[in-house]
Design a protein around this motif. Sequence first.
Motif, short mmCIF file in Angstrom:
data_model
loop_
_atom_site.label_atom_id
_atom_site.label_comp_id
_atom_site.label_asym_id
_atom_site.label_seq_id
_atom_site.Cartn_x
_atom_site.Cartn_y
_atom_site.Cartn_z
N TYR A 70 12.04 -32.89 13.04
CA TYR A 70 11.34 -32.43 14.62
C TYR A 70 10.48 -33.18 15.50
CZ TYR A 70 11.80 -28.51 11.73
OH TYR A 70 12.85 -27.29 11.18
N PHE A 71 10.68 -32.19 16.77
CA PHE A 71 10.04 -33.57 18.00
C PHE A 71 9.18 -32.65 19.29
CE2 PHE A 71 13.54 -36.46 16.02
CZ PHE A 71 13.50 -37.01 15.43
N PHE A 72 8.72 -32.06 18.57
CA PHE A 72 8.20 -30.95 19.95
C PHE A 72 7.05 -31.58 20.38
CE2 PHE A 72 4.81 -28.11 20.53
CZ PHE A 72 5.76 -27.05 21.64
N PHE A 73 6.07 -32.49 19.18
CA PHE A 73 5.62 -33.09 20.05
C PHE A 73 5.95 -34.36 21.19
CE2 PHE A 73 2.51 -30.88 16.71
CZ PHE A 73 1.49 -30.71 18.01
N PHE A 74 6.92 -34.34 21.34
CA PHE A 74 7.54 -35.70 22.18
C PHE A 74 7.39 -35.37 23.34
CE2 PHE A 74 9.93 -38.98 19.78
CZ PHE A 74 9.14 -39.25 18.40
N CYS A 75 7.37 -33.78 23.34
CA CYS A 75 7.75 -33.41 24.75
C CYS A 75 6.53 -33.38 25.86
CB CYS A 75 8.13 -31.75 24.65
SG CYS A 75 9.57 -32.19 24.22
N PHE A 76 4.99 -33.74 25.08
CA PHE A 76 3.79 -33.95 25.52
C PHE A 76 3.57 -35.38 25.86
CE2 PHE A 76 3.21 -29.78 22.68
CZ PHE A 76 3.81 -29.35 23.69
N THR A 122 7.82 -34.66 9.34
CA THR A 122 9.24 -34.60 9.44
C THR A 122 10.08 -35.53 9.59
OG1 THR A 122 9.42 -34.44 11.68
CG2 THR A 122 7.99 -32.92 11.14
N SER A 123 9.68 -36.29 8.65
CA SER A 123 10.63 -37.09 8.69
C SER A 123 11.92 -37.32 9.70
CB SER A 123 11.54 -36.91 7.33
OG SER A 123 10.48 -37.09 6.44
N GLY A 124 11.43 -36.85 11.14
CA GLY A 124 11.94 -37.12 12.37
C GLY A 124 12.80 -36.08 12.41
N ILE A 170 0.19 -40.28 22.07
CA ILE A 170 0.75 -41.46 21.52
C ILE A 170 0.62 -40.92 19.79
CG2 ILE A 170 0.43 -43.39 20.02
CD1 ILE A 170 -1.14 -44.15 22.79
N ALA A 171 -0.55 -39.98 19.40
CA ALA A 171 -0.69 -39.68 18.15
C ALA A 171 -0.17 -38.92 17.46
CB ALA A 171 -2.20 -39.59 17.39
N LEU A 172 -0.21 -37.47 18.53
CA LEU A 172 0.97 -36.21 17.78
C LEU A 172 2.42 -36.23 17.49
CD1 LEU A 172 -1.52 -33.83 19.20
CD2 LEU A 172 -0.95 -33.73 17.16
N PRO A 173 2.89 -37.25 18.29
CA PRO A 173 4.42 -37.44 18.58
C PRO A 173 4.60 -38.28 17.42
CG PRO A 173 3.53 -37.84 20.45
CD PRO A 173 2.02 -37.86 20.02
N ILE A 174 3.40 -39.60 16.84
CA ILE A 174 4.30 -40.22 16.31
C ILE A 174 4.25 -38.98 14.87
CG2 ILE A 174 3.07 -42.38 14.96
CD1 ILE A 174 2.37 -43.46 17.44
N THR A 175 2.62 -38.98 14.32
CA THR A 175 2.56 -38.17 13.41
C THR A 175 3.93 -37.23 12.95
OG1 THR A 175 0.13 -38.47 13.51
CG2 THR A 175 0.49 -37.04 12.29
#
Lengths: 558, 313
Positions: free
Chosen positions: A456-462, A452-454, A442-447
């Motif tokens: 980059y989404f690297f943490f979305f993958c976790f 990055t103002s949308g 939760i925290a890392l993808p949202i942060t």
Amino acid sequence: MMPLKPRDNALFVRNFRDRMRPHVIGSYAAILFVLVMIFLLALTEVFADTGRENALFPLIPHCVPARILAYLAVFQGAVLLVLGTLSAYRMALQDRLNGTLDFFRATPTEGLDHVLGLVFGAPIMEWFFFLLLVPVMFVLALMSDVKVAVLAEFYASLALCAVFYHSLGILAGVCATMKKYRAAVNILGLAALICAGTAALVYIRSSVAYHGTFLPCYTNLLMNILDKGAFSRPEFLDYSVHIFFGKPLSPLFFQALVQAPLCGLVWLATKRKISSAETPLLSSFQLLFLTSLILVFFAGDSLFTAEFRRRWYTPQNPNPILLIYFYLVFFLSVLFSIMATPTALGYQKALNRAAKSGLSGPGWFVEQNSNAGWTILLCCLFAAVYFALCAPFKVSLYIFTASFAVLAVFIAFFASAYEFFKLGRFRGKTIIFSTAVLLLWIALPITEAILTSGKYFFFFCFSPLTMFAIWGGMATNDAAVNSATTVKQLIAAVKSSNSSSFSEVGAITVITGHLLMFAAAVLFIFLAARERKRIRARVAGGRELNASAAPARSPDNI
Amino acid sequence: MIEIRSLRVDYENVTAVSDVSLAVEPGRVFGLVGPNGSGKTSLLKAIAGLVEPTYGDIKICGCDLELNPREALQKLGFMPDFNAVYENLKVWEYLDVFATAYLIDRNKRLDLVEKWVNQVGLGDKTDALIHTLSRGMRQRLVLARTLIHDPEVALLDEPASGIDALGRIEMRNTLKEAARGGKAIIISSHILSELSDLCDSAGIMEKGRMVVSGDMARLRAYTGMKTEIVVHLSEASDETVKELKAVLEGRPGIGALKEEKTGEFCAEFSGSRDELPGLLGALVKEGLPIAQFFIREAGLEDIYFKAGAGKTS
């Protein structure tokens, strides 16, 4: 078994004697009589005003007995379902907190007899008052031309629902291990959550959720009564809510189909909690049955919900069934892992039980064993239902395989990491684990998305929350992706996919993220296996010591 | 009988009982002594099937508790250290409920209830609601509940707490009678003097381990304290003292007579307790003014402190 011999069921006898003292019954009967009389007198006054215009329910004099019947039916339901459940909870809680339940645990009575004694004994007074009004209701039915069969079906339905609700109340009571007020707050919170969840599902016309409540009891009866007046049946109720897997079922049968197996599981859980407060609510086998049941309900229900939505609300709106399925099964697997993964001590005891039975180790599906076997079985079950659900949406085999692999990796990661942390020796393991999971999911993808103002989404993958949205959405909605017949076509379709998916996050990022998740899952599977090995070695050492110990002897070790 | 072999009971992060082995024969009373947190209650709970042991075997009259729990529990009565009762039931109803739980035939229940209500001295309270009973009465009621199904093994955790002197005597007599009837009894208590009178054997637990255990004679010997006869004369003239010496000294099992204080004499005694009535009879026959005549020996308290349990409690 208690239903056959109530006088030989200790807990039934105890509850019966406690709650059915003549003076207590007399007092409550007097209160009930006064309440009913006030209620009826008030209604008579209201009914006298038959000339009112624009009344919500315009009154027709010959319908008065039917109206009284309807209101008394509601009154009976309140007594049996609300007061009965509260009494069941109160009596079970009392027995749990003052320790008398332990006395019964140390007797040779069957665990199921304890449960039945509580379920039918604790709310005995409410059953008594409920039954007291039944003859009156049948007289009113005759006076109001309501078919006796309709009333009989209402009672069968209400009784079934009452047993289910009372069982839930008993389970809540025997699970309490803390101070009374804490238990009350927790149980109220849980009840509110269940009610809100069920209400939401009923609101979106989930037929299973609807049949899990008391609503089917009243729908038929009240519709029969209202039909006799000027009130006509709402159109959506004419469209049967009793459809399961696209087939109409008898309301009572459907209710039994939903409530009876759940009630059975609640009894099993209660039995387990009475036999030991530390035991998890359900064994792994029972959890698997529950999971299968929920999946069957989901599959049968989602088809109906889809049909309902198509017919009544938004025919063009695609159904998010597969997406919901991903979240549901992941939630179930997390719940399964939390309930079925043993502690180090539990695993140690399972090893010793196996050794005592002459086995080299506990079987894969034995209670308190590693959750590895169960995770595999669970994934197979999820895959089978997912495959069945994918068929109507024409999901390609590629997407089916890939999306399910992603789901399986997340499940394996959580189950193995949880097992590793639970079997581990280090302190604060629960906090470490839950913090890591919260950060990662939760925290890392949202942060990241905010910082990055949308871009980059690297943490979305976790995070399963985001990944399931991408894969579930693609499987359900993306016609181009699903119509691909070769890998080349698939890659091209994925690149141009517009379902808020790869094009935004980036295919490379997604693949890298998934590979990292896969590596993490493998790592934790290995670490959990190492923890199990360590415990097995320790137990084997202890057993050797035991084997060399002196036999039981008269006390003398000076 | 009860047989326990290498029993270990663990809770998360705590080992409550560690490597305890013991056996209690039918008709014997075993006293379990130890400071708070020494593992007595956990040991009893494990024997009663309320806690699953980590290792070890428990057999009740030959039935393995883990493999045949129903059969084993039928032969067992457990009285926990709290007297949880149903406040709104009557005394007879409460016992009847548990007679039902122990699968006693419906036709025999009421007779049994009547027998046990009288046995524990609650005969006049049969129809009283439990919430009107005093703490001691409740404790006796729970004792009756424990023994109502005539178990071959009884486990009693602090049975005498909250009971007045008369109640304790009644309870002791009940338990002695139960032991005479062939029951194997394990009793844990903080009231060591109570146990001294009741137990044939005892064990002292400390930090989950059985530090010392054995039959009472051996435990007394373990303390190093000698058993003595004490005679208190109301009139201690030279003549009576001489007569006393004449009767006692030279008898087998009796050592030299010493005067502890004026009129109070003691002598080491190594004979059997059965000889004591004869000995007292001989003193009385000589016309000696006997004010007191008793045996002084090591009690459980002495054993307890000797074992060092008291220091760490």
